[in-house]
Design an enzyme around this catalytic site. Structure first.
Site, PDB file in Angstrom:
ATOM      1  N   SER A  39      53.721  -8.528  53.197  1.00  0.00           N
ATOM      2  CA  SER A  39      55.071  -9.083  53.337  1.00  0.00           C
ATOM      3  C   SER A  39      55.198 -10.412  52.590  1.00  0.00           C
ATOM      4  O   SER A  39      56.292 -10.919  52.389  1.00  0.00           O
ATOM      5  CB  SER A  39      55.438  -9.237  54.818  1.00  0.00           C
ATOM      6  OG  SER A  39      54.595 -10.180  55.430  1.00  0.00           O
ATOM      7  N   HIS A  40      54.078 -11.004  52.195  1.00  0.00           N
ATOM      8  CA  HIS A  40      54.132 -12.216  51.365  1.00  0.00           C
ATOM      9  C   HIS A  40      53.525 -12.011  49.984  1.00  0.00           C
ATOM     10  O   HIS A  40      53.237 -12.968  49.284  1.00  0.00           O
ATOM     11  CB  HIS A  40      53.437 -13.385  52.075  1.00  0.00           C
ATOM     12  CG  HIS A  40      54.207 -13.896  53.242  1.00  0.00           C
ATOM     13  ND1 HIS A  40      53.921 -13.529  54.537  1.00  0.00           N
ATOM     14  CD2 HIS A  40      55.294 -14.692  53.311  1.00  0.00           C
ATOM     15  CE1 HIS A  40      54.779 -14.105  55.359  1.00  0.00           C
ATOM     16  NE2 HIS A  40      55.624 -14.816  54.644  1.00  0.00           N
TER      17      HIS A  40
ATOM     18  N   ARG B 103      57.668 -10.095  47.505  1.00  0.00           N
ATOM     19  CA  ARG B 103      58.557 -11.260  47.498  1.00  0.00           C
ATOM     20  C   ARG B 103      59.109 -11.597  46.111  1.00  0.00           C
ATOM     21  O   ARG B 103      59.996 -12.446  45.993  1.00  0.00           O
ATOM     22  CB  ARG B 103      57.785 -12.507  47.968  1.00  0.00           C
ATOM     23  CG  ARG B 103      57.358 -12.470  49.390  1.00  0.00           C
ATOM     24  CD  ARG B 103      58.224 -13.364  50.238  1.00  0.00           C
ATOM     25  NE  ARG B 103      58.187 -12.887  51.618  1.00  0.00           N
ATOM     26  CZ  ARG B 103      58.712 -13.519  52.647  1.00  0.00           C
ATOM     27  NH1 ARG B 103      59.340 -14.668  52.462  1.00  0.00           N
ATOM     28  NH2 ARG B 103      58.646 -13.021  53.847  1.00  0.00           N
TER      29      ARG B 103
ATOM     30  N   HIS C 224      59.886 -23.334  51.126  1.00  0.00           N
ATOM     31  CA  HIS C 224      58.645 -22.607  51.405  1.00  0.00           C
ATOM     32  C   HIS C 224      59.010 -21.157  51.660  1.00  0.00           C
ATOM     33  O   HIS C 224      59.769 -20.847  52.557  1.00  0.00           O
ATOM     34  CB  HIS C 224      57.942 -23.199  52.622  1.00  0.00           C
ATOM     35  CG  HIS C 224      56.464 -22.885  52.680  1.00  0.00           C
ATOM     36  ND1 HIS C 224      55.987 -21.609  52.881  1.00  0.00           N
ATOM     37  CD2 HIS C 224      55.372 -23.679  52.536  1.00  0.00           C
ATOM     38  CE1 HIS C 224      54.655 -21.645  52.865  1.00  0.00           C
ATOM     39  NE2 HIS C 224      54.256 -22.877  52.656  1.00  0.00           N
TER      40      HIS C 224
ATOM     41  N   ALA D  36      56.486 -18.554  51.362  1.00  0.00           N
ATOM     42  CA  ALA D  36      55.211 -17.855  51.213  1.00  0.00           C
ATOM     43  C   ALA D  36      54.466 -17.812  52.533  1.00  0.00           C
ATOM     44  O   ALA D  36      54.883 -18.423  53.518  1.00  0.00           O
ATOM     45  CB  ALA D  36      54.362 -18.583  50.177  1.00  0.00           C
TER      46      ALA D  36
ATOM     47  N   LEU E  11      51.574 -18.976  55.033  1.00  0.00           N
ATOM     48  CA  LEU E  11      51.161 -20.352  55.273  1.00  0.00           C
ATOM     49  C   LEU E  11      49.637 -20.518  55.227  1.00  0.00           C
ATOM     50  O   LEU E  11      49.131 -21.603  54.962  1.00  0.00           O
ATOM     51  CB  LEU E  11      51.714 -20.799  56.641  1.00  0.00           C
ATOM     52  CG  LEU E  11      51.778 -22.287  56.963  1.00  0.00           C
ATOM     53  CD1 LEU E  11      52.463 -23.083  55.863  1.00  0.00           C
ATOM     54  CD2 LEU E  11      52.478 -22.505  58.301  1.00  0.00           C
TER      55      LEU E  11
ATOM     56  N   ASP F  10      58.239  -8.606  57.640  1.00  0.00           N
ATOM     57  CA  ASP F  10      57.853  -7.331  58.245  1.00  0.00           C
ATOM     58  C   ASP F  10      59.084  -6.542  58.713  1.00  0.00           C
ATOM     59  O   ASP F  10      59.062  -5.313  58.720  1.00  0.00           O
ATOM     60  CB  ASP F  10      56.869  -7.557  59.394  1.00  0.00           C
ATOM     61  CG  ASP F  10      55.491  -7.983  58.882  1.00  0.00           C
ATOM     62  OD1 ASP F  10      55.096  -7.499  57.793  1.00  0.00           O
ATOM     63  OD2 ASP F  10      54.828  -8.798  59.534  1.00  0.00           O
TER      64      ASP F  10
ATOM     65  N   ARG G  51      37.675  -7.799  66.070  1.00  0.00           N
ATOM     66  CA  ARG G  51      38.153  -8.416  64.831  1.00  0.00           C
ATOM     67  C   ARG G  51      38.674  -9.813  65.120  1.00  0.00           C
ATOM     68  O   ARG G  51      39.589  -9.980  65.920  1.00  0.00           O
ATOM     69  CB  ARG G  51      39.279  -7.551  64.261  1.00  0.00           C
ATOM     70  CG  ARG G  51      39.530  -7.763  62.802  1.00  0.00           C
ATOM     71  CD  ARG G  51      40.535  -6.756  62.286  1.00  0.00           C
ATOM     72  NE  ARG G  51      41.872  -7.039  62.785  1.00  0.00           N
ATOM     73  CZ  ARG G  51      42.917  -6.249  62.615  1.00  0.00           C
ATOM     74  NH1 ARG G  51      42.788  -5.105  61.985  1.00  0.00           N
ATOM     75  NH2 ARG G  51      44.102  -6.579  63.069  1.00  0.00           N
TER      76      ARG G  51
END
Lengths: 337, 337
Positions: free
Chosen positions: A48-49, A53, A121, A123, A125, A189, A304
């Site tokens: 999603s980034h 984009r 911003h 993007a 982080l 998302d 994880r």
């Protein structure tokens, strides 16, 4: 979504994205900074980034809403405080311009803060904080975005998705890094689910009438997101507004008016980054202690670690190349001209 | 629970609690610090951290687990970094001992951090941060506690309830203050529900077999809590372990062994406090900007700001006295001897 067909070396993707940025009006320096960020997200499976984009980056640049050639102005305010006026440009080059000063202050004072304002911003982080952990530092960053989240207990949206990112070194391991929207779901998302025609889980958002919905298209068509975790996530989102906007001198998520810039996509707000030097802690054993925490988390059954998926995807991309779908690849070629 | 019958002036409650602490082995200074904290919680309607806690304070002191006469050792480490070894005593007197130095560093460097270790924290966290906001500063604090929260995706408890507290000034208003456990519910609230025989909402905890339960007694009898907000709250709880323990030199929530101290109740961990001086921000308008955010939150329909209930209860207590139930009152008299 089409099956993935292109696997390309990270450096090639980076160069292609740089070309696109420069072609659409950024300086070479800004292009490098944004291309690295966006290619890193794609490489790490944070789609999603990633290249997803790029059309919106181009749109916002073409709209004249963001200055792709802005020269950030860095101010050395105090022994632990750096300010940057991003001059209406992107936040990443503003961070890059102040980074060395910030690190030197953190190492000397033990803690330092970077307050960026007048910045866009758009993007992920985590690329902003992870490099600090790679240098042995602990970093925390918040950035506010644009009104799309209804505060818990309110009727209309006010906050942005307002992410919080954290990074810490871990001896002999990848750093511990997380990056979470304080909304129940990241805006990107929702866009991806809408594009795929998928429904969202419950509790993510409301439609334009303020009613709960699982339809991402209803959220995008005048609806809004909810904070994660009810009143607690909402309080954290409020904290992000205070730190990233009130403290930096940036706009709150609800303050900027882009109506005169059709195609504008990027939130014009602020960003705060706090960096701590754990070498100042008792016994200087932070990275070993951090390793011990990870060991114990695994011992109670955690499969994880937060952020671990990105490192796995990164390894995969290093072996096989960064994955881009056929549709994305065609789109990138078109944007590169 | 019995109907409230006693209303007493705040100062009287404070003196009574001081007597109890001193009678059970604290220094006058430690007694003052803890009594103020505990009486403040009761005054503000934060009952799970009010006089409800006194029997456990007495128990932990009598067990020899905590040193009620400890003399905190303050170290001036760097221009933005203060360390305190609480010497096995409570965290509040350690904060009190370092407070002036911390504030002076924050005002000079723009940001400063206080790292407390070898400390016991058994109280609400907002009383630690709110006073900074009253001085015009922004404060963030985290403290880890004792293993009772199952990390998201794990099978057994590891983290503590690990609260995050934040305070910021707000022009012409009470400061904005929140204090949230990163568990779905605070441990004290589980104890209160168990005592009242009430069920909890879903998603708060698991029983001793790791199965979801709404029964607070099942949670207390070998069960555990869940983090708030799924993997996001869990990541924040992990961050609290890293900041409050790894960075300070304190114990992780799972590390201390009180088995040789029957009656021990207090987590022996660490605490981190970050203080920022918003006077260093562009235009120095933080408190006005913070006021503007509150105004806008109210405009979208928010009825009650985070932390606002405490200020309302505080006003009520100032008018009518601090409320204590008959049962609590009798208990306090017994502890005071």
């Amino acid at each position: 979504m089409s099956a993935p067909v292109h696997h390309l070396p990270f450096a090639d993707l980076e160069v292609l994205l740089q070309q696109i940025f420069e072609r659409h009006g950024t300086s070479a320096e800004v292009a490098r900074s944004l291309a690295y960020n966006c290619a890193s997200a794609q490489r790490d499976g944070a789609h999603s980034h990633g290249v997803f984009r790029m059309p919106a980056y181009v749109s916002t640049l073409n709209s004249g809403w963001v200055d792709g050639k802005a020269q950030p102005q860095v101010e050395d305010v105090a022994s632990g405080y750096v300010r940057v006026d991003a001059q209406g440009g992107f936040a990443q080059p503003a961070l890059a311009a102040a980074r060395e000063l910030l690190v030197s202050k953190a190492r000397s004072a033990g803690i330092a803060v970077l307050a960026i304002h007048n910045s866009h911003h758009f993007a992920a982080l985590w690329p902003d904080v992870e490099p600090f952990a790679e240098e042995g530092l602990v970093a925390l960053s918040v950035v506010n975005s644009m009104t799309c989240v209804v505060p818990h207990g309110a009727q209309q949206p006010l906050f942005g998705t307002n992410p919080i990112a954290f990074a810490a070194p871990c001896a002999g391991n990848d750093p511990i890094v997380f990056d979470m929207a304080t909304s129940a779901i990241a805006h990107g998302d929702v866009q991806i689910a809408a594009r795929k025609g998928e429904l969202l889980p419950e509790g993510m958002g409301v439609d334009s009438a303020g009613e709960p919905t699982c339809d991402p298209k209803a959220i995008l068509a005048g609806g809004a997101l909810l904070p994660f975790g009810g009143h607690k996530g909402s309080a954290l989102s409020m904290m992000v507004e205070l730190l990233a906007a009130a403290l930096t001198g940036g706009n709150f998520s609800f303050e900027f008016d882009w109506s005169q810039h059709p195609g504008a996509k990027t939130p014009w707000t602020g960003q705060l980054i706090i960096v701590i030097d754990p070498a100042k802690s008792v016994g200087n054993r932070f990275a070993e202690r951090s390793r011990e925490l990870v060991r114990q988390m695994q011992a109670v059954g955690l499969q994880r670690m937060p952020g671990e998926r990105r490192f796995r995807e990164r390894e995969l991309s290093a072996r096989e190349g960064v994955m881009v779908t056929a549709e994305e690849w065609a789109g990138l070629q078109a944007l590169a001209g």
